[in-house]
Design a protein around this motif. Structure first.
Motif, PDB file in Angstrom:
ATOM      1  N   LYS A   1      76.877 124.361  44.538  1.00 35.28           N
ATOM      2  CA  LYS A   1      76.506 122.953  44.495  1.00 35.28           C
ATOM      3  C   LYS A   1      75.511 122.660  45.617  1.00 35.28           C
ATOM      4  CE  LYS A   1      79.423 119.611  43.510  1.00 35.28           C
ATOM      5  NZ  LYS A   1      80.501 118.609  43.626  1.00 35.28           N
ATOM      6  N   LYS A   2      74.463 121.930  45.273  1.00 38.94           N
ATOM      7  CA  LYS A   2      73.466 121.551  46.274  1.00 38.94           C
ATOM      8  C   LYS A   2      73.839 120.199  46.861  1.00 38.94           C
ATOM      9  CE  LYS A   2      69.717 124.182  44.304  1.00 38.94           C
ATOM     10  NZ  LYS A   2      68.384 124.158  43.728  1.00 38.94           N
ATOM     11  N   HIS A   3      73.539 120.053  48.124  1.00 39.90           N
ATOM     12  CA  HIS A   3      73.820 118.826  48.855  1.00 39.90           C
ATOM     13  C   HIS A   3      72.491 118.276  49.366  1.00 39.90           C
ATOM     14  CE1 HIS A   3      78.100 119.788  48.778  1.00 39.90           C
ATOM     15  NE2 HIS A   3      77.701 121.032  48.937  1.00 39.90           N
ATOM     16  N   TYR A   4      72.288 116.991  49.169  1.00 36.96           N
ATOM     17  CA  TYR A   4      71.004 116.386  49.498  1.00 36.96           C
ATOM     18  C   TYR A   4      71.135 115.252  50.505  1.00 36.96           C
ATOM     19  CZ  TYR A   4      69.627 118.596  45.090  1.00 36.96           C
ATOM     20  OH  TYR A   4      69.390 119.486  44.077  1.00 36.96           O
ATOM     21  N   PHE A   5      70.205 115.229  51.430  1.00 36.85           N
ATOM     22  CA  PHE A   5      69.932 114.049  52.254  1.00 36.85           C
ATOM     23  C   PHE A   5      68.689 113.437  51.624  1.00 36.85           C
ATOM     24  CE2 PHE A   5      66.846 112.826  55.630  1.00 36.85           C
ATOM     25  CZ  PHE A   5      67.348 111.548  55.853  1.00 36.85           C
TER      26      PHE A   5
ATOM     27  N   LYS B   1      74.883 115.474  58.419  1.00 32.50           N
ATOM     28  CA  LYS B   1      74.339 115.474  59.784  1.00 32.50           C
ATOM     29  C   LYS B   1      72.889 115.015  59.774  1.00 32.50           C
ATOM     30  CE  LYS B   1      77.379 119.050  61.598  1.00 32.50           C
ATOM     31  NZ  LYS B   1      77.524 120.460  61.968  1.00 32.50           N
ATOM     32  N   ALA B   2      72.124 115.450  58.778  1.00 33.03           N
ATOM     33  CA  ALA B   2      70.727 115.027  58.655  1.00 33.03           C
ATOM     34  C   ALA B   2      70.658 113.521  58.386  1.00 33.03           C
ATOM     35  CB  ALA B   2      70.029 115.798  57.536  1.00 33.03           C
ATOM     36  N   GLU B   3      71.541 113.026  57.525  1.00 30.82           N
ATOM     37  CA  GLU B   3      71.597 111.586  57.240  1.00 30.82           C
ATOM     38  C   GLU B   3      71.903 110.804  58.515  1.00 30.82           C
ATOM     39  OE1 GLU B   3      74.399 108.315  54.946  1.00 30.82           O
ATOM     40  OE2 GLU B   3      74.863 110.438  54.746  1.00 30.82           O
ATOM     41  N   TYR B   4      72.905 111.240  59.246  1.00 25.40           N
ATOM     42  CA  TYR B   4      73.294 110.554  60.481  1.00 25.40           C
ATOM     43  C   TYR B   4      72.143 110.535  61.485  1.00 25.40           C
ATOM     44  CZ  TYR B   4      75.643 109.345  64.793  1.00 25.40           C
ATOM     45  OH  TYR B   4      75.978 108.740  65.984  1.00 25.40           O
TER      46      TYR B   4
ATOM     47  N   GLU C   1      72.840 123.578  52.118  1.00 22.04           N
ATOM     48  CA  GLU C   1      73.886 124.424  51.547  1.00 22.04           C
ATOM     49  C   GLU C   1      75.261 123.777  51.647  1.00 22.04           C
ATOM     50  OE1 GLU C   1      73.546 127.392  49.939  1.00 22.04           O
ATOM     51  OE2 GLU C   1      71.400 127.001  50.055  1.00 22.04           O
ATOM     52  N   THR C   2      75.472 122.934  52.656  1.00 20.19           N
ATOM     53  CA  THR C   2      76.788 122.332  52.850  1.00 20.19           C
ATOM     54  C   THR C   2      76.682 120.816  52.951  1.00 20.19           C
ATOM     55  OG1 THR C   2      76.740 122.371  55.267  1.00 20.19           O
ATOM     56  CG2 THR C   2      77.555 124.367  54.157  1.00 20.19           C
TER      57      THR C   2
ATOM     58  N   THR D   1      62.187  98.359  53.800  1.00 16.84           N
ATOM     59  CA  THR D   1      63.105  99.045  54.702  1.00 16.84           C
ATOM     60  C   THR D   1      63.427 100.422  54.132  1.00 16.84           C
ATOM     61  OG1 THR D   1      65.025  98.043  53.622  1.00 16.84           O
ATOM     62  CG2 THR D   1      64.132  96.908  55.574  1.00 16.84           C
ATOM     63  N   PHE D   2      63.941 101.295  54.986  1.00 13.93           N
ATOM     64  CA  PHE D   2      64.356 102.627  54.574  1.00 13.93           C
ATOM     65  C   PHE D   2      65.876 102.679  54.492  1.00 13.93           C
ATOM     66  CE2 PHE D   2      60.409 103.894  57.014  1.00 13.93           C
ATOM     67  CZ  PHE D   2      59.659 104.152  55.889  1.00 13.93           C
ATOM     68  N   TYR D   3      66.361 103.457  53.543  1.00 12.31           N
ATOM     69  CA  TYR D   3      67.795 103.723  53.439  1.00 12.31           C
ATOM     70  C   TYR D   3      67.972 105.225  53.320  1.00 12.31           C
ATOM     71  CZ  TYR D   3      72.513 104.210  51.787  1.00 12.31           C
ATOM     72  OH  TYR D   3      73.821 104.609  51.690  1.00 12.31           O
ATOM     73  N   GLY D   4      68.786 105.807  54.167  1.00 13.68           N
ATOM     74  CA  GLY D   4      69.080 107.233  54.116  1.00 13.68           C
ATOM     75  C   GLY D   4      70.485 107.451  53.595  1.00 13.68           C
ATOM     76  N   GLY D   5      70.664 108.473  52.764  1.00 13.09           N
ATOM     77  CA  GLY D   5      71.981 108.726  52.200  1.00 13.09           C
ATOM     78  C   GLY D   5      72.212 110.185  51.864  1.00 13.09           C
ATOM     79  N   TYR D   6      73.403 110.436  51.327  1.00 16.29           N
ATOM     80  CA  TYR D   6      73.838 111.774  50.935  1.00 16.29           C
ATOM     81  C   TYR D   6      74.256 111.738  49.461  1.00 16.29           C
ATOM     82  CZ  TYR D   6      77.172 115.368  49.802  1.00 16.29           C
ATOM     83  OH  TYR D   6      77.830 116.372  49.146  1.00 16.29           O
ATOM     84  N   THR D   7      73.961 112.807  48.738  1.00 16.49           N
ATOM     85  CA  THR D   7      74.424 112.932  47.355  1.00 16.49           C
ATOM     86  C   THR D   7      74.380 114.389  46.910  1.00 16.49           C
ATOM     87  OG1 THR D   7      74.189 112.028  45.111  1.00 16.49           O
ATOM     88  CG2 THR D   7      72.155 112.594  46.266  1.00 16.49           C
ATOM     89  N   THR D   8      74.994 114.639  45.765  1.00 20.17           N
ATOM     90  CA  THR D   8      74.855 115.936  45.100  1.00 20.17           C
ATOM     91  C   THR D   8      74.035 115.792  43.821  1.00 20.17           C
ATOM     92  OG1 THR D   8      76.940 115.609  43.915  1.00 20.17           O
ATOM     93  CG2 THR D   8      77.034 116.857  46.003  1.00 20.17           C
ATOM     94  N   ASP D   9      73.645 114.558  43.487  1.00 20.44           N
ATOM     95  CA  ASP D   9      72.872 114.288  42.265  1.00 20.44           C
ATOM     96  C   ASP D   9      71.863 113.174  42.554  1.00 20.44           C
ATOM     97  OD1 ASP D   9      71.916 113.402  39.766  1.00 20.44           O
ATOM     98  OD2 ASP D   9      73.821 113.827  38.772  1.00 20.44           O
ATOM     99  N   LEU D  10      70.622 113.553  42.786  1.00 20.94           N
ATOM    100  CA  LEU D  10      69.596 112.597  43.195  1.00 20.94           C
ATOM    101  C   LEU D  10      69.304 111.534  42.137  1.00 20.94           C
ATOM    102  CD1 LEU D  10      67.127 115.118  44.854  1.00 20.94           C
ATOM    103  CD2 LEU D  10      68.511 113.407  46.045  1.00 20.94           C
ATOM    104  N   VAL D  11      69.197 111.936  40.882  1.00 15.46           N
ATOM    105  CA  VAL D  11      68.864 110.998  39.802  1.00 15.46           C
ATOM    106  C   VAL D  11      69.984 109.968  39.623  1.00 15.46           C
ATOM    107  CG1 VAL D  11      68.401 110.776  37.334  1.00 15.46           C
ATOM    108  CG2 VAL D  11      67.354 112.635  38.640  1.00 15.46           C
ATOM    109  N   ARG D  12      71.218 110.450  39.566  1.00 15.77           N
ATOM    110  CA  ARG D  12      72.356 109.553  39.403  1.00 15.77           C
ATOM    111  C   ARG D  12      72.445 108.567  40.554  1.00 15.77           C
ATOM    112  NH1 ARG D  12      76.738 109.511  42.070  1.00 15.77           N
ATOM    113  NH2 ARG D  12      76.553 111.663  42.732  1.00 15.77           N
ATOM    114  N   ARG D  13      72.239 109.074  41.762  1.00 14.55           N
ATOM    115  CA  ARG D  13      72.377 108.211  42.945  1.00 14.55           C
ATOM    116  C   ARG D  13      71.299 107.133  42.976  1.00 14.55           C
ATOM    117  NH1 ARG D  13      75.781 105.554  45.492  1.00 14.55           N
ATOM    118  NH2 ARG D  13      75.648 105.547  47.748  1.00 14.55           N
TER     119      ARG D  13
END
Length: 89
Positions: free
Chosen positions: A5-9, A67-70, A60-61, A18-30
């Motif tokens: 499974k891929k993990h995305y920031f 951590k990148a999002e934070y 990968e995790t 404004t900018f919004y940063g987040g985390y997901t495993t599915d970019l399109v759905r999010r």
């Protein structure tokens, strides 16, 4: 747990610029969730929608992506712009 499974920031640029940063495993759905008003509290406000996904990174995790999002969320607006511009060269 799924091993590959891929993990995305990701970073959205909202309608109010404004900018919004987040985390997901599915970019399109999010992105769909954010733009339908069902995403994060921040993007539920109509003045912030629609949002456009302007950046994403793959990790990968889940921990590394979060951590990148934070780290992104700790930056000032100017630092966020510099960070995002560094990928557009």
């Amino acid at each position: 747990m799924e091993q590959n499974k891929k993990h995305y920031f990701y970073v959205l640029k909202c309608k109010d610029t404004t900018f919004y940063g987040g985390y997901t495993t599915d970019l399109v759905r999010r992105l769909d969730e954010h733009n339908s008003g069902k995403g994060a509290k921040y993007t539920r406000l109509a003045k912030r929608r629609p949002a456009k996904m302007i950046h994403h990174e793959t990790f990968e995790t889940k921990s590394d992506a979060m951590k990148a999002e934070y780290a992104f969320k700790q930056l000032t607006r100017k630092q966020k712009e510099t960070y995002l511009n560094s990928f557009n060269k």
